[in-house]
Design an enzyme around this catalytic site. Structure first.
Site, PDB file in Angstrom:
ATOM      1  N   PHE A   3       0.822  -1.215   0.000  1.00 62.04           N
ATOM      2  CA  PHE A   3       0.000   0.000   0.000  1.00 62.04           C
ATOM      3  C   PHE A   3       0.863   1.276   0.000  1.00 62.04           C
ATOM      4  CE2 PHE A   3      -2.545   2.711   3.220  1.00 62.04           C
ATOM      5  CZ  PHE A   3      -2.970   3.576   2.224  1.00 62.04           C
ATOM      6  N   LEU A  22       5.094 -10.390  -2.163  1.00 60.42           N
ATOM      7  CA  LEU A  22       3.701 -10.361  -2.632  1.00 60.42           C
ATOM      8  C   LEU A  22       2.753 -11.124  -1.702  1.00 60.42           C
ATOM      9  CD1 LEU A  22       4.154 -10.639  -6.518  1.00 60.42           C
ATOM     10  CD2 LEU A  22       4.093  -8.601  -5.084  1.00 60.42           C
ATOM     11  N   GLY A  25       1.458  -7.490  -0.722  1.00 54.84           N
ATOM     12  CA  GLY A  25       1.532  -6.569  -1.858  1.00 54.84           C
ATOM     13  C   GLY A  25       0.993  -7.220  -3.128  1.00 54.84           C
ATOM     14  N   ALA A  31       8.375  -3.240   4.185  1.00 59.67           N
ATOM     15  CA  ALA A  31       7.814  -4.602   4.156  1.00 59.67           C
ATOM     16  C   ALA A  31       7.446  -5.025   5.567  1.00 59.67           C
ATOM     17  CB  ALA A  31       8.830  -5.575   3.569  1.00 59.67           C
ATOM     18  N   TYR A  39       2.593  -7.385  17.093  1.00 57.11           N
ATOM     19  CA  TYR A  39       2.818  -6.380  16.046  1.00 57.11           C
ATOM     20  C   TYR A  39       3.452  -5.122  16.629  1.00 57.11           C
ATOM     21  CZ  TYR A  39       1.580  -2.926  12.448  1.00 57.11           C
ATOM     22  OH  TYR A  39       1.621  -1.933  11.511  1.00 57.11           O
ATOM     23  N   LYS A  74       7.258  -3.672  16.069  1.00 52.22           N
ATOM     24  CA  LYS A  74       7.434  -2.350  15.459  1.00 52.22           C
ATOM     25  C   LYS A  74       8.299  -1.477  16.369  1.00 52.22           C
ATOM     26  CE  LYS A  74       5.248  -2.212  11.480  1.00 52.22           C
ATOM     27  NZ  LYS A  74       5.991  -1.945  10.232  1.00 52.22           N
ATOM     28  N   ASN A 110      -3.579   6.469  11.192  1.00 52.88           N
ATOM     29  CA  ASN A 110      -4.462   5.668  10.311  1.00 52.88           C
ATOM     30  C   ASN A 110      -4.339   6.123   8.855  1.00 52.88           C
ATOM     31  OD1 ASN A 110      -5.571   5.527  13.164  1.00 52.88           O
ATOM     32  ND2 ASN A 110      -6.783   3.965  12.140  1.00 52.88           N
ATOM     33  N   PHE A 140     -18.359  -1.253  14.221  1.00 53.31           N
ATOM     34  CA  PHE A 140     -18.141  -1.736  15.579  1.00 53.31           C
ATOM     35  C   PHE A 140     -18.157  -0.557  16.541  1.00 53.31           C
ATOM     36  CE2 PHE A 140     -15.892  -4.794  12.803  1.00 53.31           C
ATOM     37  CZ  PHE A 140     -16.644  -5.919  13.099  1.00 53.31           C
TER      38      PHE A 140
END
Ligand code: UD1
Length: 311
Positions: A12, A34, A37, A79, A148, A152, A177, A209
């Site tokens: 993205f 991929l 991606g 990535a 995650y 990070k 976001n 939600f």
């Protein structure tokens, strides 16, 4: 003209960045397995203008050989397993991609005495977790709540510390976001705006939600690209981390109204209880990035318009 490595260049944010880099006449090498991606994201770019390797960044030997062979001016690390839900499903595998592979890359730079002008890594606002003090500054409390977010944060720290210790110019960001063309709406954990756009287009029902009053700082991908390019080029931006957002938050229900107006359609909404662990309010302080000259150009109205035009 400079030579760029973009990991995740078919993803993205990566594909949006690659388009701009090529437009400006730079040489671009993409490494993307991929898994998330898609080469279709690069359909507007002449494929003769970039080199593409369908490889995982966890392929240590391949990455090291590539780095040594190409001697990049800029290394852009985008990535990742970009989904928090995925990181909870497959914590170890995610860790190898979101943390280890990035350390291996900076280690290869150190070990081979490579001299890139800048190494950039994209971290996430997820590192702030659910600590409620707002707006988030880079100095706010860190409270990673998922594999995650931990990976990070760790990669961000590794990049900054490696940079300082071994004299490799590095810089990192925390995205809020992000939305825009090429964001994949296929998972329920995809960025909410890509899901809304998809549902509006297909005239299918959107599951909201919570009550819709949750707020987020939605930043258009073109502003994110502006931020990345400033941070790559500005020598003051080194061994540091910067929030990337617009500095203005909007409620989800307001965003839906903007969307409906722009697409001249009504969204069918089904209300569900808020997701477990969902953060109600989010807001970013972007004064640090603004001090380098960053000025978001896309408020929600303009961003959504551009998004709709380009998807
Ligand atoms: C985002 C990040 C996440 C990170 C978190 C903390 C994305 C896609 N996710 O989550 O990685 O951990 O920030 O900074 O960028 N929603 C719906 N219906 C849907 C999908 C979402 O109502 O079909 C709601 C969510 O419950 C949430 C809001 O929309 O309240 C935004 O969701 P999402 O786009 O997933 O972003 P974050 O929750 O902010």
């Amino acid at each position: 003209m400079n030579k760029y490595l973009v990991t995740g260049g078919a993803g993205f944010v990566g594909s949006n960045l690659v388009q701009e880099l090529i437009k400006d006449g730079n040489e671009v090498v993409i490494v993307d397995d991929l898994s998330m991606g898609d080469l279709n994201n690069l359909k507007n770019v002449d494929s003769n203008k970039y080199t593409f390797y369908q490889r995982s960044i966890t392929d240590k030997q391949f990455m090291e050989e590539l780095l040594v062979k190409e001697n990049f001016d800029y290394i852009v690390l985008l990535a990742a397993v970009a989904s928090v839900a995925d990181s909870i499903e497959r914590p170890y595998e995610t860790h190898l991609i979101n943390q280890e592979a990035n350390i291996d890359i900076i280690e290869a730079v150190r070990k081979n005495k490579l001299t890139p002008k800048k190494v950039y890594f994209a971290s996430s606002a997820a590192v702030y977790g659910d600590e409620p003090t707002l707006p988030k500054k880079e100095t706010s409390q860190i409270k990673p709540l998922t594999p995650y977010a931990i990976d990070k944060f760790a990669s961000e720290r590794y990049l900054i510390t490696y940079g300082k210790l071994y004299n490799i110019p590095t810089v990192t960001t925390r995205f809020f976001n992000v939305y825009g063309p090429n964001q994949n709406p296929s998972s329920p954990y995809s960025g909410v705006l890509s899901i809304i756009q998809d549902k509006l287009q297909k005239n299918t029902e959107f599951t909201l939600f919570g009550d819709g009053e949750q707020t987020r700082d939605f930043v258009y991908v073109k502003d994110v690209i502006q931020a990345i390019r400033i941070l790559l080029e500005d020598e003051r931006a080194v061994y540091d981390v910067y929030n990337v957002a617009t500095g203005t938050s909007e409620s989800l229900i307001n965003v839906i109204h903007h969307f409906e107006k722009n697409m001249n359609k009504e969204l069918q909404i089904q209300y569900y209880p808020a997701r477990v662990g969902d953060i109600k309010y989010s807001a970013a302080d972007i004064s640090k990035l603004k001090a380098l000259g960053y000025q978001p150009e896309y408020d929600l109205a303009r961003g959504l318009k551009d998004y709709i035009t380009h998807s």
